[in-house]
Design a protein around this motif. Structure first.
Motif, mmCIF file in Angstrom:
data_model
loop_
_atom_site.group_PDB
_atom_site.id
_atom_site.type_symbol
_atom_site.label_atom_id
_atom_site.label_comp_id
_atom_site.label_asym_id
_atom_site.label_seq_id
_atom_site.Cartn_x
_atom_site.Cartn_y
_atom_site.Cartn_z
ATOM 1 N N LEU A 233 7.306 39.566 2.877
ATOM 2 C CA LEU A 233 7.440 40.941 2.390
ATOM 3 C C LEU A 233 7.899 41.886 3.491
ATOM 4 O O LEU A 233 8.560 42.886 3.228
ATOM 5 C CB LEU A 233 6.097 41.424 1.837
ATOM 6 C CG LEU A 233 5.570 40.665 0.624
ATOM 7 C CD1 LEU A 233 4.097 40.958 0.406
ATOM 8 C CD2 LEU A 233 6.375 41.014 -0.616
ATOM 9 N N PHE A 234 7.522 41.547 4.728
ATOM 10 C CA PHE A 234 7.914 42.362 5.875
ATOM 11 C C PHE A 234 7.755 41.519 7.126
ATOM 12 O O PHE A 234 6.852 40.682 7.203
ATOM 13 C CB PHE A 234 7.033 43.620 5.986
ATOM 14 C CG PHE A 234 7.445 44.556 7.084
ATOM 15 C CD1 PHE A 234 8.516 45.432 6.900
ATOM 16 C CD2 PHE A 234 6.784 44.565 8.300
ATOM 17 C CE1 PHE A 234 8.911 46.293 7.906
ATOM 18 C CE2 PHE A 234 7.167 45.421 9.315
ATOM 19 C CZ PHE A 234 8.231 46.291 9.120
ATOM 20 N N ALA A 264 5.291 48.303 7.021
ATOM 21 C CA ALA A 264 5.732 47.628 5.801
ATOM 22 C C ALA A 264 5.700 48.568 4.601
ATOM 23 O O ALA A 264 6.633 48.586 3.789
ATOM 24 C CB ALA A 264 4.858 46.404 5.541
ATOM 25 N N THR A 267 8.601 51.067 4.756
ATOM 26 C CA THR A 267 9.968 50.561 4.596
ATOM 27 C C THR A 267 10.157 49.691 3.359
ATOM 28 O O THR A 267 11.284 49.527 2.888
ATOM 29 C CB THR A 267 10.376 49.743 5.842
ATOM 30 O OG1 THR A 267 9.467 48.653 6.016
ATOM 31 C CG2 THR A 267 10.365 50.614 7.086
ATOM 32 N N ASN A 268 9.082 49.117 2.833
ATOM 33 C CA ASN A 268 9.212 48.188 1.707
ATOM 34 C C ASN A 268 8.063 48.395 0.727
ATOM 35 O O ASN A 268 7.368 47.450 0.349
ATOM 36 C CB ASN A 268 9.219 46.745 2.233
ATOM 37 C CG ASN A 268 9.783 45.761 1.224
ATOM 38 O OD1 ASN A 268 10.576 46.119 0.360
ATOM 39 N ND2 ASN A 268 9.360 44.502 1.325
ATOM 40 N N HIS A 269 7.879 49.641 0.341
ATOM 41 C CA HIS A 269 6.686 50.048 -0.408
ATOM 42 C C HIS A 269 6.581 49.391 -1.785
ATOM 43 O O HIS A 269 5.521 48.895 -2.176
ATOM 44 C CB HIS A 269 6.675 51.571 -0.549
ATOM 45 C CG HIS A 269 5.632 52.084 -1.486
ATOM 46 N ND1 HIS A 269 5.944 52.748 -2.654
ATOM 47 C CD2 HIS A 269 4.287 52.005 -1.458
ATOM 48 C CE1 HIS A 269 4.829 53.065 -3.281
ATOM 49 N NE2 HIS A 269 3.812 52.641 -2.571
ATOM 50 N N LYS A 270 7.670 49.370 -2.523
ATOM 51 C CA LYS A 270 7.593 48.992 -3.935
ATOM 52 C C LYS A 270 7.104 47.567 -4.182
ATOM 53 O O LYS A 270 6.145 47.369 -4.936
ATOM 54 C CB LYS A 270 8.965 49.200 -4.593
ATOM 55 C CG LYS A 270 8.895 49.268 -6.114
ATOM 56 C CD LYS A 270 10.203 49.772 -6.678
ATOM 57 C CE LYS A 270 10.089 49.929 -8.194
ATOM 58 N NZ LYS A 270 11.349 50.439 -8.775
#
Length: 277
Positions: A233-234, A264, A267-270
């Motif tokens: 995911l990150f 994380a 930058t990649n919340h959803k």
């Protein structure tokens, strides 16, 4: 304990800083309010402390509307601000002047905290360094024994040993009837301290979970080859390899990396939020 409902607030007309903000914080927890500089953390804390007032919606602490700043409310809340002023008096004079405002103030505990922080109790406040002054204020805040303790960037100005002492005294101060909220952009300073995470970005609450739930649903690990790891995911690369976050599909036990999670979420919340939903 702290209940914010549909809160809207703006410094400038027709440009809301917060709009329809919802947040509920309970006693018995140490909350980390994490966010970049300018995200709105200090403004939110000032709403809780009754130093700023909602344009609409409500902010209640212990059932009291914080904006009314009623005596019963003020006795049970203490704010350690990022910027502060201490008068030109001795530590003892400061305590004698301000402690009576807090009926549960523990003078013995205050001087024990000073000893823990290695602060001389007979010194004038204005003769102290910024870091020493902050440790005096933190000591006073803890000794006040309020049910709500709010701290804005409390580790700013503290050296590395003092940050370790800070984590130690805060961890010892939590109780079932107390809610502690600590705001910071120095995310690593709250490692191993907080038990619930609130992340604010662009003046919105974008993440709100307790640490146990995070470690139940996410796995934090270091791998040598990122392409051999599924479901990343990150990732953050360094000299040791790649530190990654993946979905915790196998009920692994891993230690949360607060800074990695923070980056994380920003930058990649959803996809991460979908795991918790």
């Amino acid at each position: 304990m702290i209940n914010i409902q549909s809160l809207t607030f703006s410094y400038r007309k027709n440009k809301p800083l917060f709009e329809n903000l919802q947040l509920r914080l309970e006693a018995g927890h140490i909350y980390g309010l994490l966010g970049k500089n300018g995200a709105g953390k200090s403004t939110l804390l000032k709403q809780m402390a009754g130093l700023l007032f909602p344009d609409s919606g409500t902010c209640e602490v212990l059932g009291y509307p914080s904006a009314k700043r009623q005596p019963a409310f003020l006795r049970e809340i203490f704010l350690v601000p990022e910027e502060f002023y201490l008068p030109k008096v001795s530590v003892k004079r400061y305590v004698n002047t301000y402690a009576p405002f807090y009926p549960n103030f523990d003078e013995a505990a205050f001087y024990n905290y000073l000893k823990e922080f290695e602060i001389p109790k007979d010194q004038q406040l204005t003769e102290m360094s910024y870091g020493q002054k902050k440790k005096v204020l933190i000591s006073f805040a803890l000794a006040a024994n309020t049910k709500a303790l709010i701290m804005d960037e409390p580790t700013n100005g503290l050296d590395i040993p003092s940050k370790s002492q800070f984590r130690k005294v805060i961890a010892a101060a939590v109780s079932d009837d107390k809610c502690i909220v600590i705001s910071t952009h120095q995310v690593r300073d709250l490692d191993n301290l907080i038990d619930s995470i609130v992340i604010i970005d662009d003046h919105k609450i974008i993440f709100r979970e307790d640490v146990q739930t995070v470690t139940d649903k996410l796995s934090f690990k270091t791998v040598s080859r990122i392409e051999e790891t599924t479901g990343v995911l990150f990732a953050d690369s360094n000299l040791r390899g790649h530190t990654v976050i993946t979905r915790n599909a196998g009920q692994e036990q891993s230690k949360i990396d607060m800074e990695l999670l923070f980056n994380a979420i920003l930058t990649n919340h959803k996809p991460i939020q979908e795991i918790f939903n």
